[in-house]
Enzyme design. Structure first.
Site, PDB file in Angstrom:
ATOM      1  N   ASN A   1      -1.492 -10.661   8.330  1.00 37.91           N
ATOM      2  CA  ASN A   1      -2.585  -9.505   8.569  1.00 37.91           C
ATOM      3  C   ASN A   1      -3.859 -10.258   7.950  1.00 37.91           C
ATOM      4  O   ASN A   1      -4.183 -10.513   6.698  1.00 37.91           O
ATOM      5  CB  ASN A   1      -2.302  -8.415   7.991  1.00 37.91           C
ATOM      6  CG  ASN A   1      -3.410  -7.417   7.910  1.00 37.91           C
ATOM      7  OD1 ASN A   1      -3.764  -6.796   9.126  1.00 37.91           O
ATOM      8  ND2 ASN A   1      -4.223  -7.100   6.934  1.00 37.91           N
ATOM      9  N   GLU A   2      -4.969 -10.134   8.839  1.00 35.67           N
ATOM     10  CA  GLU A   2      -6.224 -10.542   8.477  1.00 35.67           C
ATOM     11  C   GLU A   2      -6.300 -11.856   7.326  1.00 35.67           C
ATOM     12  O   GLU A   2      -6.592 -11.382   6.075  1.00 35.67           O
ATOM     13  CB  GLU A   2      -6.963  -9.376   7.513  1.00 35.67           C
ATOM     14  CG  GLU A   2      -7.200  -8.152   8.319  1.00 35.67           C
ATOM     15  CD  GLU A   2      -7.869  -7.156   7.914  1.00 35.67           C
ATOM     16  OE1 GLU A   2      -8.301  -7.076   6.770  1.00 35.67           O
ATOM     17  OE2 GLU A   2      -8.174  -5.930   8.697  1.00 35.67           O
TER      18      GLU A   2
ATOM     19  N   TYR B   1     -13.162  -1.912  12.680  1.00 36.40           N
ATOM     20  CA  TYR B   1     -13.482  -0.790  12.072  1.00 36.40           C
ATOM     21  C   TYR B   1     -14.949  -0.507  11.930  1.00 36.40           C
ATOM     22  O   TYR B   1     -15.230   0.766  12.171  1.00 36.40           O
ATOM     23  CB  TYR B   1     -13.206  -0.822  10.476  1.00 36.40           C
ATOM     24  CG  TYR B   1     -11.997  -0.716   9.893  1.00 36.40           C
ATOM     25  CD1 TYR B   1     -11.392   0.469   9.720  1.00 36.40           C
ATOM     26  CD2 TYR B   1     -11.029  -2.005   9.929  1.00 36.40           C
ATOM     27  CE1 TYR B   1      -9.934   0.576   9.165  1.00 36.40           C
ATOM     28  CE2 TYR B   1      -9.701  -1.893   9.602  1.00 36.40           C
ATOM     29  CZ  TYR B   1      -9.211  -0.485   9.450  1.00 36.40           C
ATOM     30  OH  TYR B   1      -7.861  -0.363   8.931  1.00 36.40           O
TER      31      TYR B   1
ATOM     32  N   HIS C   1       1.227  -9.272   4.711  1.00 37.74           N
ATOM     33  CA  HIS C   1       0.066  -8.322   4.519  1.00 37.74           C
ATOM     34  C   HIS C   1      -0.368  -8.285   3.142  1.00 37.74           C
ATOM     35  O   HIS C   1      -0.369  -7.696   2.301  1.00 37.74           O
ATOM     36  CB  HIS C   1       0.458  -6.821   4.994  1.00 37.74           C
ATOM     37  CG  HIS C   1      -0.594  -6.145   5.379  1.00 37.74           C
ATOM     38  ND1 HIS C   1      -0.860  -5.511   6.568  1.00 37.74           N
ATOM     39  CD2 HIS C   1      -1.801  -5.771   4.346  1.00 37.74           C
ATOM     40  CE1 HIS C   1      -2.214  -4.693   6.267  1.00 37.74           C
ATOM     41  NE2 HIS C   1      -2.720  -5.078   5.223  1.00 37.74           N
TER      42      HIS C   1
ATOM     43  N   ARG D   1       3.713  -0.022  13.010  1.00 37.90           N
ATOM     44  CA  ARG D   1       3.303  -1.398  12.377  1.00 37.90           C
ATOM     45  C   ARG D   1       3.519  -1.118  11.023  1.00 37.90           C
ATOM     46  O   ARG D   1       2.468  -0.207  10.132  1.00 37.90           O
ATOM     47  CB  ARG D   1       1.838  -1.703  12.836  1.00 37.90           C
ATOM     48  CG  ARG D   1       1.558  -2.861  12.001  1.00 37.90           C
ATOM     49  CD  ARG D   1       0.124  -3.487  12.517  1.00 37.90           C
ATOM     50  NE  ARG D   1      -0.158  -4.561  11.768  1.00 37.90           N
ATOM     51  CZ  ARG D   1      -1.146  -4.773  10.894  1.00 37.90           C
ATOM     52  NH1 ARG D   1      -2.310  -3.905  10.962  1.00 37.90           N
ATOM     53  NH2 ARG D   1      -1.466  -5.966  10.346  1.00 37.90           N
TER      54      ARG D   1
ATOM     55  N   TRP E   1      -5.129   3.094  11.837  1.00 39.96           N
ATOM     56  CA  TRP E   1      -4.815   3.000  10.311  1.00 39.96           C
ATOM     57  C   TRP E   1      -5.332   4.214   9.636  1.00 39.96           C
ATOM     58  O   TRP E   1      -6.859   4.478   9.694  1.00 39.96           O
ATOM     59  CB  TRP E   1      -5.730   1.586  10.010  1.00 39.96           C
ATOM     60  CG  TRP E   1      -5.277   1.673   8.500  1.00 39.96           C
ATOM     61  CD1 TRP E   1      -6.091   1.992   7.420  1.00 39.96           C
ATOM     62  CD2 TRP E   1      -4.205   0.506   7.864  1.00 39.96           C
ATOM     63  NE1 TRP E   1      -5.452   1.801   6.097  1.00 39.96           N
ATOM     64  CE2 TRP E   1      -4.591   1.034   6.384  1.00 39.96           C
ATOM     65  CE3 TRP E   1      -3.219  -0.110   8.304  1.00 39.96           C
ATOM     66  CZ2 TRP E   1      -3.527   0.293   5.528  1.00 39.96           C
ATOM     67  CZ3 TRP E   1      -2.505  -0.587   7.599  1.00 39.96           C
ATOM     68  CH2 TRP E   1      -2.438  -0.406   6.069  1.00 39.96           C
TER      69      TRP E   1
ATOM     70  N   GLN F   1       0.717  -1.119   0.001  1.00 35.68           N
ATOM     71  CA  GLN F   1       0.142   0.253  -0.103  1.00 35.68           C
ATOM     72  C   GLN F   1       0.877   1.247  -0.187  1.00 35.68           C
ATOM     73  O   GLN F   1       0.311   2.410  -0.616  1.00 35.68           O
ATOM     74  CB  GLN F   1      -0.916   0.007   1.245  1.00 35.68           C
ATOM     75  CG  GLN F   1      -2.057  -1.203   1.183  1.00 35.68           C
ATOM     76  CD  GLN F   1      -2.880  -1.137   2.265  1.00 35.68           C
ATOM     77  OE1 GLN F   1      -2.824  -1.811   3.223  1.00 35.68           O
ATOM     78  NE2 GLN F   1      -4.267  -0.481   2.038  1.00 35.68           N
TER      79      GLN F   1
ATOM     80  N   GLU G   1      -5.182  -2.341  13.904  1.00 32.85           N
ATOM     81  CA  GLU G   1      -5.787  -1.362  13.080  1.00 32.85           C
ATOM     82  C   GLU G   1      -7.160  -0.753  13.507  1.00 32.85           C
ATOM     83  O   GLU G   1      -8.001  -1.588  14.086  1.00 32.85           O
ATOM     84  CB  GLU G   1      -6.089  -1.893  11.513  1.00 32.85           C
ATOM     85  CG  GLU G   1      -5.022  -2.202  10.942  1.00 32.85           C
ATOM     86  CD  GLU G   1      -5.187  -2.956   9.567  1.00 32.85           C
ATOM     87  OE1 GLU G   1      -6.211  -2.429   8.798  1.00 32.85           O
ATOM     88  OE2 GLU G   1      -4.152  -3.501   9.068  1.00 32.85           O
TER      89      GLU G   1
ATOM     90  N   GLU H   1      -5.717   1.837  -1.465  1.00 35.99           N
ATOM     91  CA  GLU H   1      -6.590   1.036  -0.752  1.00 35.99           C
ATOM     92  C   GLU H   1      -7.099  -0.028  -1.644  1.00 35.99           C
ATOM     93  O   GLU H   1      -8.206   0.068  -1.645  1.00 35.99           O
ATOM     94  CB  GLU H   1      -7.778   2.034  -0.359  1.00 35.99           C
ATOM     95  CG  GLU H   1      -8.790   1.494   0.236  1.00 35.99           C
ATOM     96  CD  GLU H   1      -8.551   0.737   1.803  1.00 35.99           C
ATOM     97  OE1 GLU H   1      -7.327   0.950   2.360  1.00 35.99           O
ATOM     98  OE2 GLU H   1      -9.577  -0.019   1.972  1.00 35.99           O
ATOM     99  N   TRP H   2      -6.262  -1.079  -1.767  1.00 37.53           N
ATOM    100  CA  TRP H   2      -6.508  -2.248  -2.593  1.00 37.53           C
ATOM    101  C   TRP H   2      -7.444  -2.067  -3.738  1.00 37.53           C
ATOM    102  O   TRP H   2      -7.172  -1.027  -4.807  1.00 37.53           O
ATOM    103  CB  TRP H   2      -7.193  -3.080  -1.600  1.00 37.53           C
ATOM    104  CG  TRP H   2      -6.367  -3.300  -0.530  1.00 37.53           C
ATOM    105  CD1 TRP H   2      -6.735  -2.877   0.881  1.00 37.53           C
ATOM    106  CD2 TRP H   2      -4.728  -3.983  -0.288  1.00 37.53           C
ATOM    107  NE1 TRP H   2      -5.420  -3.167   1.750  1.00 37.53           N
ATOM    108  CE2 TRP H   2      -4.428  -3.888   1.051  1.00 37.53           C
ATOM    109  CE3 TRP H   2      -4.193  -4.575  -1.292  1.00 37.53           C
ATOM    110  CZ2 TRP H   2      -3.083  -4.210   1.309  1.00 37.53           C
ATOM    111  CZ3 TRP H   2      -2.987  -4.889  -0.878  1.00 37.53           C
ATOM    112  CH2 TRP H   2      -2.476  -4.788   0.414  1.00 37.53           C
TER     113      TRP H   2
END
Ligand code: PNW
Length: 499
Positions: A189-190, A332, A145, A100, A441, A42, A399, A448-449
């Protein structure tokens, strides 16, 4: 600019626009960590510079037609590969305790294998870590990530179990090279986004649509890889390096739509399918019972010979159990969850397998991201659920943040978001939840992807049309700085010391 007077005024104005609870005015404990986060793909750019190999996000963003909004790529992104010193300066200005960031596997091992080690890639992260340490900022490193070396993606990526040993070798190289300077490692990550997004719904790289099959195969391998890396650290590095190895899991809070037993169970099922899918094996050894049963029953009705959810052997259960020194948690937003009257018995994918109906309330404020409605109380409820479900495992918030469209540096919405979420987090500390840090975050706007550069999560703005990617603080940077300095959310005269 930020001043206490503006702050009070400003908060009152925000409270007119949104619903405000009274903010918790206790200071955060002295040893509580505050930081910000980014991820390699990112922010780094330099996608083919100094020997970096291609990864799955390079591949997806370069494909035509591109699935990414406005055909955006991370080719240059924030150019942090060249501007890391400036990034550290910003972190220093903010006064954070930790940063991070993630390491790009294919920057270090261009093929994913250890046949070729890219010394320039190793040097980049060594320099970044050194710069952080010199400024008293603790590096918190995410090993993965979402950016898989393309050579490994070509052979099935996380659905092919050969990746497990390769990931272990990659992590071993990181521990050997950087381990003396790193206290916190996050393996993944996730995994939900990697697996359900990558191989289930196909909404993330590598854009494979294999719902109900691919995501479960992927998670099975991710969990084995995580456990191998934790054991390897535990056996070979912990004694000398004295660090902590965890994993970051994301979930929305699931609020039952009513207090009927059916809705309460549906909400619990949502959390088990979304968070327990990873946390239960890592903490207790196996997938949640409710997942095992439901997916097995549905698979049988659908004519499969065995459950679409792979099964761990007893030996694997033992190996995976207890392999997190802490849990990283990304929060989030929240969803309302209710029992469904239409279990879609013949549909197989992770969402249908949950057998729930979920939605977000119209009155919850929303932002530039359609999935992200602002529900601060969900944060506190999630923290308490984690404490109750996973018996006091230490938690690092890895995040939490909100997006806007970048039209103004006056990001009041983000100040409101941080205040309310941090207040709920402080309440959760009062509730006795074992949380040792908070990471916003994101440090700066970034790729952003699939949304490209249209949704901005940064507390610093980045001018993506300027060749040197100029960074400018938003108004929230001042608020963040204030919180870092005072460890308190309200004006200083109202702050009380934590006991
Ligand atoms: C995270 N949800 O993804 C990622 O770790 C970041 O890389 C990303 O930039 C950030 O959130 C903002 O999107 C998530 O639906 C995506 O709850 C979706 C959700 C949560 C996290």
């Amino acid at each position: 600019m930020f001043s206490v007077k503006n702050f009070v005024l400003h908060y009152l104005l925000l409270c007119v626009s949104y619903t405000c609870g009274a903010l918790n005015n206790k200071r955060f404990p002295d040893n509580f960590l505050f930081g910000t986060a980014t991820a390699s793909y990112q922010v780094e750019g330099a996608w083919n510079i100094d020997g970096k190999g291609e990864n799955n996000w390079d591949k997806v963003t370069h494909s035509t037609p591109s699935p990414v909004r406005e055909n955006a790529t991370g080719d240059i992104a924030c150019d942090s590969y060249h501007k890391y010193r400036e990034d550290v300066d910003i972190l220093k200005t903010l006064g954070v305790n930790h940063y991070r960031f993630s390491i790009s596997w294919s920057r270090i091992l261009p093929t994913g294998f250890t046949n070729k080690i890219n010394q320039d890639g190793l040097a980049y992260y060594a320099n970044l870590i050194e710069e952080l340490k010199e400024n008293n900022i603790e590096p918190v490193i995410t090993i993965f990530h979402w950016d898989t070396p393309q050579d490994l993606e070509n052979i099935g990526g996380w659905t092919n179990e050969v990746i497990i040993d390769l990931f272990e070798k990659y992590a071993e190289l990181l521990f050997k090279t950087y381990g003396n300077d790193v206290k916190y490692w996050i393996t993944f990550n996730e995994p939900k986004q990697t697996c359900q997004g990558g191989y289930g719904s196909g909404e993330m790289a590598p854009v494979i649509k294999s719902p109900g099959i691919g995501e479960y195969m992927c998670v099975h391998n991710v969990l084995k890889a995580h456990a191998k890396v934790w054991h390897m650290y535990n056996d070979q590095f912990r004694e000398n390096q004295k660090g902590h190895v965890g994993i970051t899991i994301d979930t929305q809070w699931a609020e039952p739509n009513s207090n009927s037993e059916e809705d309460v169970q549906a909400a619990e099922r949502f959390l088990q399918f979304t968070f327990g899918w990873y946390a239960n094996p890592i903490i207790n050894g196996d997938y949640p019972e409710v997942m095992k049963k439901l997916i097995a029953d549905r698979s049988e009705k659908q004519g499969f010979e065995k459950s679409r959810l792979p099964v761990f052997t007893d030996e694997q259960v033992e190996f995976i159990k207890g392999t997190a020194d802490f849990l990283g948690v990304n929060y989030y937003t929240t969803r309302m969850v209710q029992h469904t009257t239409d279990p879609q018995t013949m549909v197989y994918d992770w969402i249908a397998d949950m057998e729930i109906h979920s939605y977000q309330k119209d009155e919850w404020p929303s932002t530039a991201s359609n999935w992200l409605k602002i529900v601060p109380w969900g944060f506190r409820k999630l923290m308490n659920w984690l404490k109750a479900t996973y018996s006091d495992i230490p938690i690092l918030i890895t995040e939490n943040g909100v997006s806007e469209d970048g039209s103004s540096l006056e990001d009041d919405i983000r100040i409101y978001y941080f205040q309310e979420h941090l207040s709920n987090l402080r309440d959760a500390l009062d509730d006795g939840v074992n949380i040792f840090g908070y990471t916003a975050w994101s440090l700066m706007d970034n790729f952003e992807w699939m949304k490209g550069y249209t949704e901005k999560f940064g507390i610093y703005s980045v001018n993506f049309s300027s060749p040197n990617r100029i960074r400018t603080p938003k108004k929230s940077a001042d608020y963040f700085k204030y919180v870092m300095r005072t460890r308190c959310l309200v004006q200083e005269s109202d702050c009380v010391d934590s006991v």
